[in-house]
Structure formats: structure tokens, C-alpha cells
Write a protein that holds these residues in place. Sequence first.
Motif, PDB file in Angstrom:
ATOM      1  N   PHE A  15     -38.887 -19.081  11.022  1.00  0.00           N
ATOM      2  CA  PHE A  15     -37.724 -19.891  10.643  1.00  0.00           C
ATOM      3  C   PHE A  15     -37.035 -19.263   9.443  1.00  0.00           C
ATOM      4  N   GLU A  16     -35.748 -19.010   9.561  1.00  0.00           N
ATOM      5  CA  GLU A  16     -34.979 -18.432   8.450  1.00  0.00           C
ATOM      6  C   GLU A  16     -33.733 -19.279   8.231  1.00  0.00           C
ATOM      7  N   LYS A  17     -33.529 -19.689   6.989  1.00  0.00           N
ATOM      8  CA  LYS A  17     -32.420 -20.625   6.765  1.00  0.00           C
ATOM      9  C   LYS A  17     -31.048 -19.975   6.852  1.00  0.00           C
TER      10      LYS A  17
ATOM     11  N   GLY B 299     -32.274 -12.886   1.984  1.00  0.00           N
ATOM     12  CA  GLY B 299     -32.870 -13.169   0.668  1.00  0.00           C
ATOM     13  C   GLY B 299     -32.889 -11.905  -0.176  1.00  0.00           C
ATOM     14  N   SER B 300     -34.030 -11.593  -0.774  1.00  0.00           N
ATOM     15  CA  SER B 300     -34.105 -10.395  -1.622  1.00  0.00           C
ATOM     16  C   SER B 300     -34.062  -9.113  -0.793  1.00  0.00           C
ATOM     17  N   THR B 301     -34.566  -9.171   0.446  1.00  0.00           N
ATOM     18  CA  THR B 301     -34.849  -7.928   1.173  1.00  0.00           C
ATOM     19  C   THR B 301     -33.635  -7.007   1.306  1.00  0.00           C
ATOM     20  N   PHE B 302     -32.490  -7.551   1.769  1.00  0.00           N
ATOM     21  CA  PHE B 302     -31.327  -6.670   1.962  1.00  0.00           C
ATOM     22  C   PHE B 302     -30.635  -6.327   0.643  1.00  0.00           C
TER      23      PHE B 302
ATOM     24  N   SER C 174     -34.733  -0.157  -2.389  1.00  0.00           N
ATOM     25  CA  SER C 174     -35.370   0.718  -1.385  1.00  0.00           C
ATOM     26  C   SER C 174     -36.595   1.494  -1.879  1.00  0.00           C
ATOM     27  N   GLY C 175     -36.978   1.307  -3.147  1.00  0.00           N
ATOM     28  CA  GLY C 175     -38.043   2.131  -3.723  1.00  0.00           C
ATOM     29  C   GLY C 175     -39.455   1.742  -3.282  1.00  0.00           C
ATOM     30  N   ILE C 176     -40.315   2.764  -3.164  1.00  0.00           N
ATOM     31  CA  ILE C 176     -41.702   2.577  -2.705  1.00  0.00           C
ATOM     32  C   ILE C 176     -42.602   3.458  -3.577  1.00  0.00           C
TER      33      ILE C 176
ATOM     34  N   GLU D 245     -33.217 -24.081   8.695  1.00  0.00           N
ATOM     35  CA  GLU D 245     -33.852 -24.347   7.399  1.00  0.00           C
ATOM     36  C   GLU D 245     -35.027 -25.298   7.568  1.00  0.00           C
ATOM     37  N   VAL D 246     -36.130 -24.976   6.917  1.00  0.00           N
ATOM     38  CA  VAL D 246     -37.272 -25.901   6.904  1.00  0.00           C
ATOM     39  C   VAL D 246     -36.992 -26.947   5.821  1.00  0.00           C
ATOM     40  N   ILE D 247     -37.007 -28.234   6.248  1.00  0.00           N
ATOM     41  CA  ILE D 247     -36.654 -29.293   5.289  1.00  0.00           C
ATOM     42  C   ILE D 247     -37.807 -30.260   5.019  1.00  0.00           C
TER      43      ILE D 247
ATOM     44  N   HIS E 279     -41.259  -5.773  -6.222  1.00  0.00           N
ATOM     45  CA  HIS E 279     -42.001  -4.832  -5.379  1.00  0.00           C
ATOM     46  C   HIS E 279     -42.473  -5.390  -4.038  1.00  0.00           C
ATOM     47  N   GLY E 280     -41.756  -6.331  -3.466  1.00  0.00           N
ATOM     48  CA  GLY E 280     -42.183  -6.900  -2.188  1.00  0.00           C
ATOM     49  C   GLY E 280     -41.850  -6.034  -0.992  1.00  0.00           C
ATOM     50  N   PHE E 281     -40.770  -5.279  -1.105  1.00  0.00           N
ATOM     51  CA  PHE E 281     -40.378  -4.427   0.023  1.00  0.00           C
ATOM     52  C   PHE E 281     -41.449  -3.356   0.247  1.00  0.00           C
ATOM     53  N   MET E 282     -41.821  -2.674  -0.832  1.00  0.00           N
ATOM     54  CA  MET E 282     -42.780  -1.579  -0.706  1.00  0.00           C
ATOM     55  C   MET E 282     -44.158  -2.050  -0.223  1.00  0.00           C
ATOM     56  N   MET E 283     -44.495  -3.308  -0.577  1.00  0.00           N
ATOM     57  CA  MET E 283     -45.835  -3.820  -0.241  1.00  0.00           C
ATOM     58  C   MET E 283     -45.922  -4.395   1.162  1.00  0.00           C
TER      59      MET E 283
HETATM   60  P1  FAD Z   1     -36.981 -12.566   0.919  1.00  0.00           P
HETATM   61  O1  FAD Z   1     -36.389 -11.319   1.450  1.00  0.00           O
HETATM   62  O2  FAD Z   1     -36.301 -13.204  -0.242  1.00  0.00           O
HETATM   63  O3  FAD Z   1     -37.087 -13.583   2.117  1.00  0.00           O
HETATM   64  C1  FAD Z   1     -37.346 -14.948   1.937  1.00  0.00           C
HETATM   65  C2  FAD Z   1     -36.492 -15.690   2.945  1.00  0.00           C
HETATM   66  O4  FAD Z   1     -36.847 -17.073   2.975  1.00  0.00           O
HETATM   67  C3  FAD Z   1     -35.004 -15.640   2.613  1.00  0.00           C
HETATM   68  O5  FAD Z   1     -34.317 -14.920   3.625  1.00  0.00           O
HETATM   69  C4  FAD Z   1     -34.596 -17.113   2.550  1.00  0.00           C
HETATM   70  O6  FAD Z   1     -33.311 -17.360   3.086  1.00  0.00           O
HETATM   71  C5  FAD Z   1     -35.700 -17.777   3.381  1.00  0.00           C
HETATM   72  N1  FAD Z   1     -35.869 -19.193   3.075  1.00  0.00           N
HETATM   73  C6  FAD Z   1     -35.889 -19.779   1.850  1.00  0.00           C
HETATM   74  N2  FAD Z   1     -36.057 -21.114   1.972  1.00  0.00           N
HETATM   75  C7  FAD Z   1     -36.144 -21.375   3.307  1.00  0.00           C
HETATM   76  C8  FAD Z   1     -36.315 -22.575   4.066  1.00  0.00           C
HETATM   77  N3  FAD Z   1     -36.426 -23.763   3.471  1.00  0.00           N
HETATM   78  N4  FAD Z   1     -36.332 -22.488   5.417  1.00  0.00           N
HETATM   79  C9  FAD Z   1     -36.223 -21.277   6.034  1.00  0.00           C
HETATM   80  N5  FAD Z   1     -36.052 -20.113   5.360  1.00  0.00           N
HETATM   81  C10 FAD Z   1     -36.023 -20.162   4.008  1.00  0.00           C
HETATM   82  N6  FAD Z   1     -38.758  -4.260  -3.940  1.00  0.00           N
HETATM   83  C11 FAD Z   1     -39.282  -3.053  -3.669  1.00  0.00           C
HETATM   84  O7  FAD Z   1     -40.370  -2.969  -3.112  1.00  0.00           O
HETATM   85  N7  FAD Z   1     -38.614  -1.909  -4.021  1.00  0.00           N
HETATM   86  C12 FAD Z   1     -37.417  -1.942  -4.665  1.00  0.00           C
HETATM   87  O8  FAD Z   1     -36.843  -0.886  -4.963  1.00  0.00           O
HETATM   88  C13 FAD Z   1     -36.866  -3.218  -4.978  1.00  0.00           C
HETATM   89  N8  FAD Z   1     -35.680  -3.300  -5.619  1.00  0.00           N
HETATM   90  C14 FAD Z   1     -35.119  -4.529  -5.820  1.00  0.00           C
HETATM   91  C15 FAD Z   1     -33.861  -4.598  -6.405  1.00  0.00           C
HETATM   92  C16 FAD Z   1     -33.226  -5.829  -6.542  1.00  0.00           C
HETATM   93  C17 FAD Z   1     -31.869  -5.899  -7.177  1.00  0.00           C
HETATM   94  C18 FAD Z   1     -33.871  -7.005  -6.077  1.00  0.00           C
HETATM   95  C19 FAD Z   1     -33.190  -8.335  -6.194  1.00  0.00           C
HETATM   96  C20 FAD Z   1     -35.135  -6.943  -5.516  1.00  0.00           C
HETATM   97  C21 FAD Z   1     -35.777  -5.709  -5.387  1.00  0.00           C
HETATM   98  N9  FAD Z   1     -37.035  -5.593  -4.840  1.00  0.00           N
HETATM   99  C22 FAD Z   1     -37.575  -4.367  -4.575  1.00  0.00           C
HETATM  100  C23 FAD Z   1     -37.821  -6.787  -4.504  1.00  0.00           C
HETATM  101  C24 FAD Z   1     -37.779  -7.039  -3.011  1.00  0.00           C
HETATM  102  O9  FAD Z   1     -36.441  -7.117  -2.575  1.00  0.00           O
HETATM  103  C25 FAD Z   1     -38.507  -8.349  -2.685  1.00  0.00           C
HETATM  104  O10 FAD Z   1     -39.743  -8.412  -3.359  1.00  0.00           O
HETATM  105  C26 FAD Z   1     -38.764  -8.462  -1.196  1.00  0.00           C
HETATM  106  O11 FAD Z   1     -37.587  -8.256  -0.463  1.00  0.00           O
HETATM  107  C27 FAD Z   1     -39.356  -9.828  -0.896  1.00  0.00           C
HETATM  108  O12 FAD Z   1     -39.335 -10.027   0.492  1.00  0.00           O
HETATM  109  P2  FAD Z   1     -39.679 -11.459   1.039  1.00  0.00           P
HETATM  110  O13 FAD Z   1     -39.665 -11.393   2.512  1.00  0.00           O
HETATM  111  O14 FAD Z   1     -40.882 -11.970   0.353  1.00  0.00           O
HETATM  112  O15 FAD Z   1     -38.493 -12.390   0.478  1.00  0.00           O
END
Ligand code: FAD
Length: 377
Positions: free
Chosen positions: A28-30, A36-39, A43-45, A167-169, A329-333
Motif C-alpha cells: 500500500f502506497e499513499k 517519499g525519500s527514495t526518488f 544515489s550514494g552507496i 493510504e493506510v488510515i 542511508h536507506g537506499f544503499m541498505m
Molecule cells: P520512503 O522512500 O520514504 O518510502 C516510504 C513511503 O511510505 C512513502 O512513499 C510514503 O508515501 C509512504 N507512506 C507514508 N504513510 C503512508 C500511509 N499511511 N499509507 C501508505 N503509504 C504511506 N540514502 C542513501 O542510501 N544514499 C543517499 O545518497 C541518500 N541521499 C539522500 C539525499 C536526500 C536529499 C534525502 C532526502 C535522502 C537521502 N537518502 C539517501 C535517504 C534515502 O532516500 C532513504 O533512507 C530511503 O529512500 C528510505 O526508503 P524507504 O522506503 O524507507 O522510505
Amino acid sequence: MIGIIGGGIIGIATAYELAKLGEEVIVFEKRYFGSGSTFRCASGIRAQFTDEANIRLMKYSIDKWKKLSEELEYEVMFQQTGYLFLATSEEEVKAFKRNIKLQNKFGVPTKLITPEEAKEIVPPLNADAFLAGAWNPEDGKASPFHTLYGYKRAGEKLGVRFYPYTEVIGIKKNDKWIIKTTRGEFRVDVIVNATNAWGRRINSMIGKDIVPIKPFKHQLVKTEPIERGQIEPLVCPPAWSDSYVIQDGEDGGVICGTALEYKGNPDDVTPTYDFVKEALKWAVKIVPALKHVHIIRQWAGYYAKTPDNNPAIGELEEDFYVAIGFSGHGFMMAPAVSQALAEKIVKGKTKVPLDWEWFDPYRFERGELRSSAFQIG
Ligand code: FAD
């Protein structure tokens, strides 16, 4: 049936790993996937961390990154272009040496290099400003877009159902979990909260708001493309406000970041002009020639920060897991964490070297902070 809340890289990669193990999965993605943060990440790893848990996890993750395009049958654009940290004082050189020793102990081949050697790696570097560099050629970068699409497509092939704009509510528990969404209710056996900066809202739905994540707005600016091979590694002098520059692996534009951050609401992704000035002030100190290059875009996203900058990964309640609070650092992990979590849920154990104790979501409640994970990308 396993319900994953959050369609960022962690949620989608975990869905794929669970489906690989034969589970039925629904995500489920809202908003849109990656919104969220991902796009918004840089891009660093890297495996250049300063503690055993993160170094070992990232070493494993990088091994997975190397094979990811092949595994997903989708080009994620992973390139081992390295990370170059730069020291501006003798104390920092000493700290670099300590970190390098620890990284080498776990098989990460970081080495201390001279400013001249750093300039060979990054030709336009202002090398005179630095005393030494910590260089790991095995660190790198990948496309957040291609990686998320690759995992999603591979998940779809294995039968994962993806629900965008859902969205999960609310969450209830009877004999099973009931996830209430803007598209109706879904009954699942297991829930994974992968909502990162929004993680507390979901945990609150089961009365377990115990992971004190604070969302901080972080931003990036990107220049027009420059000749390839100029700034391929992520280059960061931590003493200069954690500022960094890195050439985008896809088009060669230079992404510039700095530590200017604002605590805020993760739904507000409006960029701010003061960030452009601050990021560029440092970028042109690191690579002076950047003053001749135009900025073409800027964007904002969120670091989901825990008090020790380490994520919370594990079981919060029976059949309710979290993987949230990934700071910078969530992307790299994602490759390592998603496999570990899926194996833990399905088999009760994993071969991924993930230290569950280190990342335990309950550590904050116990007042047990870990040493702070270096947070930049
Ligand atoms: P997200 O991508 O934030 O996904 C969480 C999702 O949950 C979102 O899409 C949101 O819409 C959804 N959501 C929220 N509430 C609800 C709900 N109630 N119902 C349904 N969906 C919901 N990391 C790296 O490893 N290397 C980097 O170089 C790096 N650079 C960064 C630079 C910047 C400027 C930023 C902001 C972050 C950077 N990061 C980097 C961190 C990285 O982007 C995040 O740690 C990673 O993308 C987290 O992924 P995620 O899936 O946990 O979270």
C-alpha cells in the motif's frame, strides 16, 4: 498474506524478497511509488561507516548491489565509482585512520590517500584544501528510479500486488490484522511498516509509538551535465558542513548536498532558496570549476532520523515488523535489509549479517542509543 505499508525502496524490495520466498504480498502506497525519500535521494552507496554493524551490513549490501541488475533482469545502474571523504585537520586524519582500520577488519578496502592521489580520482578537486582522503573504490552509486522500478517489476512477476494512491488510515487486530485503507479493508497475517519518515503514524495505529523518528527536510541541487569522469565518486569533506558533490550516474550532472536541514512535516517537499546558496557555497569550495556550471534543478525530501541515526528494524509486536528511520542511508541498505527482513519473517532467521540487537526498535525505550551512524548519503 503479508501487507507492506509504504512503497519506497524498503517496502518494494521487501515485497520482492518475500515473494521470492513464496509469500503472497500486497503493498500500500499513499502516493506514487518512490514519492517519499527514495526518488529524492542522492544515489550514494557506501560501506564507509564507523561501527561494525553498519560496515558489515553495507559490505553485504554492496555484494548484492553488484548482482542486482542481473537478478532483477533490470538495469539499476550500479557503478563502483567510490566514496572519497576528505580531511581538513590532523584530528580528522586520525579519525579517518581509526575508521579505515575498522573497515579493513571487516574486509572493506578503504585506504588513506594523499591530496595528489585524490586529484587523480577527481581531476577538478581543490586538492590543496585537504590533508588526506579516505578512499574506498568499492563504494558507489545507482539510480534510485531504475532500482525501485526493477524491484517492482520483479515483484509483479512473482505476483506481488501493488496499490498506489492507497493510504493506510487504521489498523485493527481480530484473528488477523485488518488494514483499513482509502480503498477499503484488507485482512493480512503479517504487517511490515516501511513508511520511514511517516513511521510513527503507523506505529501509533497499534498503540506502539516507541520509535522516536523526527523527519528533517534535506535538499539537493543538480547542475547541467558535465564531462563524464570529473566527479564520479561521492566527494565529501565532513568538516565542511557534511557537504558533498557527486556526478549523477545517468546524465553526468553534479548533485550537490549540504547539512542545512529543517525539522518538518514530510508531506511538505517545497525546496528553499537558502539551501541553494548554502550548498553551492560549499560545492565551489570542493570543486572551484563548478562556479561556471548552471544549476538546472533543486528538490527536497526527508531524512527520517532516529536519535542515533540508525534505523529501527525488527518485530514491534507479534507479526508486526518495522523497517523505518533510515536517515541518509536507506537506499544503499535496501538490498541487505529487505532480504534480512523477508528471511526473518518467513524462516525466523537470516544469513544476512544484520545485527538485530543493534537495530532493535525497542532500544530507545530502554535508553540504549547506538553510536551515531554517519548520516549523509
Ligand atoms: P520512503 O522512500 O520514504 O518510502 C516510504 C513511503 O511510505 C512513502 O512513499 C510514503 O508515501 C509512504 N507512506 C507514508 N504513510 C503512508 C500511509 N499511511 N499509507 C501508505 N503509504 C504511506 N540514502 C542513501 O542510501 N544514499 C543517499 O545518497 C541518500 N541521499 C539522500 C539525499 C536526500 C536529499 C534525502 C532526502 C535522502 C537521502 N537518502 C539517501 C535517504 C534515502 O532516500 C532513504 O533512507 C530511503 O529512500 C528510505 O526508503 P524507504 O522506503 O524507507 O522510505
